[in-house]
Design a protein around this motif. Structure first.
Motif, PDB file in Angstrom:
ATOM      1  N   UNK A 101       0.851  -1.204   0.000  1.00  0.00           N
ATOM      2  CA  UNK A 101       0.000   0.000   0.000  1.00  0.00           C
ATOM      3  C   UNK A 101       0.881   1.246   0.000  1.00  0.00           C
ATOM      4  N   UNK A 102       1.913   1.252   0.845  1.00  0.00           N
ATOM      5  CA  UNK A 102       2.831   2.404   0.890  1.00  0.00           C
ATOM      6  C   UNK A 102       3.579   2.565  -0.430  1.00  0.00           C
ATOM      7  N   UNK A 103       3.978   1.449  -1.016  1.00  0.00           N
ATOM      8  CA  UNK A 103       4.701   1.496  -2.282  1.00  0.00           C
ATOM      9  C   UNK A 103       3.830   2.087  -3.382  1.00  0.00           C
ATOM     10  N   UNK A 104       2.620   1.550  -3.526  1.00  0.00           N
ATOM     11  CA  UNK A 104       1.737   2.051  -4.577  1.00  0.00           C
ATOM     12  C   UNK A 104       1.297   3.489  -4.302  1.00  0.00           C
ATOM     13  N   UNK A 105       1.113   3.839  -3.047  1.00  0.00           N
ATOM     14  CA  UNK A 105       0.752   5.222  -2.713  1.00  0.00           C
ATOM     15  C   UNK A 105       1.885   6.169  -3.106  1.00  0.00           C
ATOM     16  N   UNK A 106       3.117   5.767  -2.835  1.00  0.00           N
ATOM     17  CA  UNK A 106       4.263   6.606  -3.193  1.00  0.00           C
ATOM     18  C   UNK A 106       4.368   6.768  -4.706  1.00  0.00           C
ATOM     19  N   UNK A 107       4.084   5.707  -5.444  1.00  0.00           N
ATOM     20  CA  UNK A 107       4.202   5.746  -6.903  1.00  0.00           C
ATOM     21  C   UNK A 107       2.985   6.357  -7.586  1.00  0.00           C
ATOM     22  N   UNK A 108       1.934   6.626  -6.831  1.00  0.00           N
ATOM     23  CA  UNK A 108       0.713   7.165  -7.438  1.00  0.00           C
ATOM     24  C   UNK A 108       0.859   8.631  -7.861  1.00  0.00           C
ATOM     25  N   UNK A 109       1.859   9.297  -7.341  1.00  0.00           N
ATOM     26  CA  UNK A 109       2.095  10.692  -7.719  1.00  0.00           C
ATOM     27  C   UNK A 109       2.909  10.729  -9.017  1.00  0.00           C
ATOM     28  N   UNK A 110       2.450  11.477 -10.018  1.00  0.00           N
ATOM     29  CA  UNK A 110       3.166  11.513 -11.305  1.00  0.00           C
ATOM     30  C   UNK A 110       4.626  11.954 -11.197  1.00  0.00           C
ATOM     31  N   UNK A 111       4.921  12.898 -10.324  1.00  0.00           N
ATOM     32  CA  UNK A 111       6.307  13.349 -10.175  1.00  0.00           C
ATOM     33  C   UNK A 111       7.172  12.242  -9.598  1.00  0.00           C
ATOM     34  N   UNK A 112       6.673  11.561  -8.566  1.00  0.00           N
ATOM     35  CA  UNK A 112       7.453  10.485  -7.958  1.00  0.00           C
ATOM     36  C   UNK A 112       7.640   9.331  -8.939  1.00  0.00           C
ATOM     37  N   UNK A 113       6.611   8.993  -9.684  1.00  0.00           N
ATOM     38  CA  UNK A 113       6.733   7.929 -10.676  1.00  0.00           C
ATOM     39  C   UNK A 113       7.763   8.313 -11.737  1.00  0.00           C
ATOM     40  N   UNK A 114       7.759   9.570 -12.144  1.00  0.00           N
ATOM     41  CA  UNK A 114       8.728  10.053 -13.122  1.00  0.00           C
ATOM     42  C   UNK A 114      10.155   9.965 -12.581  1.00  0.00           C
ATOM     43  N   UNK A 115      10.340  10.299 -11.324  1.00  0.00           N
ATOM     44  CA  UNK A 115      11.663  10.210 -10.695  1.00  0.00           C
ATOM     45  C   UNK A 115      12.124   8.756 -10.679  1.00  0.00           C
ATOM     46  N   UNK A 116      11.237   7.840 -10.317  1.00  0.00           N
ATOM     47  CA  UNK A 116      11.596   6.422 -10.271  1.00  0.00           C
ATOM     48  C   UNK A 116      11.940   5.922 -11.675  1.00  0.00           C
ATOM     49  N   UNK A 117      11.165   6.322 -12.664  1.00  0.00           N
ATOM     50  CA  UNK A 117      11.466   5.912 -14.042  1.00  0.00           C
ATOM     51  C   UNK A 117      12.829   6.446 -14.486  1.00  0.00           C
ATOM     52  N   UNK A 118      13.133   7.678 -14.118  1.00  0.00           N
ATOM     53  CA  UNK A 118      14.432   8.271 -14.457  1.00  0.00           C
ATOM     54  C   UNK A 118      15.561   7.470 -13.801  1.00  0.00           C
ATOM     55  N   UNK A 119      15.382   7.108 -12.550  1.00  0.00           N
ATOM     56  CA  UNK A 119      16.398   6.321 -11.851  1.00  0.00           C
ATOM     57  C   UNK A 119      16.527   4.919 -12.443  1.00  0.00           C
ATOM     58  N   UNK A 120      15.428   4.344 -12.874  1.00  0.00           N
ATOM     59  CA  UNK A 120      15.486   3.016 -13.477  1.00  0.00           C
ATOM     60  C   UNK A 120      16.230   3.064 -14.813  1.00  0.00           C
ATOM     61  N   UNK A 121      16.057   4.128 -15.559  1.00  0.00           N
ATOM     62  CA  UNK A 121      16.704   4.252 -16.866  1.00  0.00           C
ATOM     63  C   UNK A 121      18.184   4.618 -16.747  1.00  0.00           C
ATOM     64  N   UNK A 170      20.586  16.190 -10.174  1.00  0.00           N
ATOM     65  CA  UNK A 170      20.135  15.728 -11.492  1.00  0.00           C
ATOM     66  C   UNK A 170      18.632  15.474 -11.488  1.00  0.00           C
ATOM     67  N   UNK A 171      18.132  14.994 -10.368  1.00  0.00           N
ATOM     68  CA  UNK A 171      16.694  14.729 -10.268  1.00  0.00           C
ATOM     69  C   UNK A 171      15.910  16.030 -10.209  1.00  0.00           C
ATOM     70  N   UNK A 172      16.487  17.050  -9.597  1.00  0.00           N
ATOM     71  CA  UNK A 172      15.844  18.367  -9.559  1.00  0.00           C
ATOM     72  C   UNK A 172      15.730  18.901 -10.983  1.00  0.00           C
ATOM     73  N   UNK A 173      16.814  18.790 -11.762  1.00  0.00           N
ATOM     74  CA  UNK A 173      16.796  19.270 -13.144  1.00  0.00           C
ATOM     75  C   UNK A 173      15.771  18.490 -13.966  1.00  0.00           C
ATOM     76  N   UNK A 174      15.688  17.186 -13.755  1.00  0.00           N
ATOM     77  CA  UNK A 174      14.743  16.347 -14.499  1.00  0.00           C
ATOM     78  C   UNK A 174      13.296  16.694 -14.150  1.00  0.00           C
ATOM     79  N   UNK A 175      13.028  16.902 -12.870  1.00  0.00           N
ATOM     80  CA  UNK A 175      11.657  17.134 -12.415  1.00  0.00           C
ATOM     81  C   UNK A 175      11.166  18.541 -12.758  1.00  0.00           C
ATOM     82  N   UNK A 176      12.083  19.475 -12.938  1.00  0.00           N
ATOM     83  CA  UNK A 176      11.684  20.833 -13.269  1.00  0.00           C
ATOM     84  C   UNK A 176      10.980  21.541 -12.122  1.00  0.00           C
ATOM     85  N   UNK A 177      11.366  21.212 -10.910  1.00  0.00           N
ATOM     86  CA  UNK A 177      10.802  21.894  -9.742  1.00  0.00           C
ATOM     87  C   UNK A 177      11.930  22.233  -8.785  1.00  0.00           C
ATOM     88  N   UNK A 178      11.599  22.883  -7.713  1.00  0.00           N
ATOM     89  CA  UNK A 178      12.622  23.319  -6.765  1.00  0.00           C
ATOM     90  C   UNK A 178      13.244  22.130  -6.036  1.00  0.00           C
TER      91      UNK A 178
END
Length: 110
Positions: free
Chosen positions: A5-25, A33-41
């Motif tokens: 439940x915690x895992x899926x809840x964490x991944x349910x946010x588009x920004x967090x899922x994008x960060x995980x995908x970036x790390x997987x790739x 680098x993750x700040x630059x990828x996410x385009x947020x502070x």
């Protein structure tokens, strides 16, 4: 199950899922680098990384003043195992959907 439940809840946010995908790739990356990828502070990305860390989806290591993040393989394996264990449920549902769509196409062709 609480861990999933915690895992899926964490991944349910588009920004967090994008960060995980970036790390997987790209593999382990510094937070900058993750700040630059996410385009947020930096603080915003840091909050997202904290959620992912607390859910066990990513791990962090320090090297001097830098923080490096990578996907926790055991978290991805748990997701994979859960998905595979529910395969028959998904397959049956998709088979029913295929049958409904095929019947609808047949009615539309008449």
């Amino acid at each position: 199950m609480n861990h999933m439940v915690r895992t899926f809840a964490a991944l349910s946010d588009p920004t967090r899922l994008s960060v995980v995908e970036e790390l997987m790739q790209r593999g382990e990356l510094p937070a900058g680098d993750l700040v630059a990828h996410a385009g947020m502070t930096g603080p915003a990305v840091s909050r997202h990384l904290k959620v992912l860390r607390e859910a066990g989806v990513v791990t962090q290591r320090a090297e001097g003043t830098k923080r490096f993040y990578k996907v926790a393989p055991e978290a991805m394996k748990a997701i994979s195992d859960w998905t595979i264990s529910h395969h028959s449920f998904w397959a049956a549902g998709l088979d029913r959907l295929d049958a409904i769509l095929a019947a609808d196409d047949e009615v539309g062709d008449e």
